[in-house]
Design a protein around this motif. Sequence first.
Motif, PDB file in Angstrom:
ATOM      1  N   ASP A  93     -11.034 -10.923 -12.461  1.00  0.00           N
ATOM      2  CA  ASP A  93     -10.129 -12.007 -12.079  1.00  0.00           C
ATOM      3  C   ASP A  93      -9.153 -12.244 -13.237  1.00  0.00           C
ATOM      4  OD1 ASP A  93      -8.859 -14.345 -11.479  1.00  0.00           O
ATOM      5  OD2 ASP A  93     -10.670 -15.489 -11.017  1.00  0.00           O
ATOM      6  N   TYR A 117       0.719 -12.999  -4.621  1.00  0.00           N
ATOM      7  CA  TYR A 117       1.018 -11.951  -3.638  1.00  0.00           C
ATOM      8  C   TYR A 117       0.260 -12.218  -2.345  1.00  0.00           C
ATOM      9  CZ  TYR A 117       1.286  -7.366  -1.429  1.00  0.00           C
ATOM     10  OH  TYR A 117       1.500  -6.353  -0.533  1.00  0.00           O
ATOM     11  N   PRO A 136       0.414  -7.158   2.444  1.00  0.00           N
ATOM     12  CA  PRO A 136      -0.721  -6.324   2.892  1.00  0.00           C
ATOM     13  C   PRO A 136      -1.501  -5.745   1.708  1.00  0.00           C
ATOM     14  CG  PRO A 136       1.392  -5.506   3.764  1.00  0.00           C
ATOM     15  CD  PRO A 136       1.706  -6.602   2.824  1.00  0.00           C
ATOM     16  N   GLU A 137      -2.773  -5.470   1.945  1.00  0.00           N
ATOM     17  CA  GLU A 137      -3.581  -4.726   0.973  1.00  0.00           C
ATOM     18  C   GLU A 137      -3.069  -3.289   0.951  1.00  0.00           C
ATOM     19  OE1 GLU A 137      -5.925  -5.859  -1.015  1.00  0.00           O
ATOM     20  OE2 GLU A 137      -5.657  -7.865  -0.197  1.00  0.00           O
ATOM     21  N   LYS A 138      -3.561  -2.500   0.039  1.00  0.00           N
ATOM     22  CA  LYS A 138      -3.129  -1.098  -0.039  1.00  0.00           C
ATOM     23  C   LYS A 138      -3.368  -0.409   1.306  1.00  0.00           C
ATOM     24  CE  LYS A 138      -3.806   3.195  -2.407  1.00  0.00           C
ATOM     25  NZ  LYS A 138      -4.800   4.075  -2.980  1.00  0.00           N
ATOM     26  N   ARG A 139      -2.383   0.327   1.767  1.00  0.00           N
ATOM     27  CA  ARG A 139      -2.544   1.071   3.017  1.00  0.00           C
ATOM     28  C   ARG A 139      -1.826   2.408   2.906  1.00  0.00           C
ATOM     29  NH1 ARG A 139       1.201  -2.492   7.164  1.00  0.00           N
ATOM     30  NH2 ARG A 139       2.732  -3.165   5.647  1.00  0.00           N
TER      31      ARG A 139
END
Length: 451
Positions: free
Chosen positions: A64, A437, A440-443
Amino acid sequence: MWESAGGLPHSLRAGPDALRGSVADVPDTLTIVDNRTGLEYSVPIVDGSIRATDLRQITAGDDDPGLLSFDPAYLNTASCKSAITYIDGDAGILRYRGYPIEEVADTTTFLETAYLLLEGELPTADALQGWEADVRSHTYVHTNVTKFMEGFRYDAHPMGMLLGAVGALSTFYPDAKDISDPENRYLQRVRLLAKLPTIAAYIFRHSRGLPYVLPRNDLGYIGNFVNMTFEIGGKHEANPVLQNALEILLILHADHEQNCSTSAVRGVGSSHVDPFSAVSAGIAALYGPLHGGANEAVLKMLDVIGDKANVPAFIEQVKTGKGRLMGFGHRVYKSYDPRATLIKQVADSVFAETGLNPKLEIALELERIALEDDYFVSRKLYPNVDFYSGLIYQAMGYSTDYFTVLFALGRLPGWIAQWEEMLNDPEQKIARPRQIYIGPEKRSFVPMSDR
Ligand code: ACO
């Protein structure tokens, strides 16, 4: 005046481990319990604030990066320490370098106010004379600036022209890039203050297709500006009441601590760009209708209302969320804007001279009804500096779309003083806010043929 972090008890400046899990034995601290981990933190309180970076030590785990403070539009975040302007929005107080705005507006000239804001103290008679002489000897602009300005369309908005022309000044004065030299900064400060009225007057003439009038250095700062705007056929009879009113209006606008345009000047200036570019960023910010464009918006609103009889219906419309009552409300003042009080007095002197403006009647009725209406009272919405300034500028002969240029002339000393203070502040760095942020998460990338 300000206590620096260096003056804090050492334990409070120690690393996260020293603070974590213990309540420091110091009264001016904030204790924070992170319910995610059960850990307790102690954060120093200095000048009624905590440092946002002190929150970074509060983490929920090793990966974190630490707690952020989230403050869109800086509603409760101080971005700097400043010794220039003091505002108490609840009490309706405004002071320049400690002097109440009422006294400054009543007793000083605009250039004297500029000196006070820039130097921190009122000038002696000699210092003021020297300062005025310095500004007077830089009022001309390079003739290529006028050629450049001729390229603007006849109907270009004056603020668009102003921000373009001031930004262009940086190309005429490449020496302005040396912002580390105080003497050089002084020269650029003088150039800006001396040339802005000349450029502003050329903009006024350009909009009317009138030939430019050269600066007259036998006149005072305000007298020269008014002459450059209104002279016809080599003649202009100065009206002392109107010139005094303009001087007061510019003084009232001279600084207002960390407003949108000043923050823009500081933010852009923090990249160490030259002051002409930083000030043109301030002009761009001031252009917006929620900031300096408000007095223009007030006049447009009064035109839409058209008649005193239509005021109640207009107020009802605003209350249902259809539009805003322009010239009302302020991010900081939650009581009567002290500048609005002074401007009302100026309005009386101006209208006694020029005759009553029919829109004034509508404005007075708007103010009367709004100040009695629970919608405005409960939200602490009072007239701000722009509610009456536009009416005065119009009575002086300036067009609606030119009002914000006059505001920029007034605000210039504040912008430069704040820019200078920012550069001299060892705690300041390039302005770089954080973000949360939410994308989207990583894709995996999808090829065009599969979309
Ligand atoms: N007319 C009607 N309602 C208003 C007005 C207004 N002028 N100003 C604020 N409100 C209402 C908002 O709708 C909001 O109501 P809600 O709580 O029901 O949603 C509440 O008052 C708070 O408004 P905010 O927008 O959160 O206040 P904020 O501090 O962000 O805005 C501002 C300040 C931008 C000046 C705002 O009051 C405004 O738009 N005023 C009109 C434009 C103006 O006069 N600007 C000049 C400012 S002075 C200057 O720049 C020199």
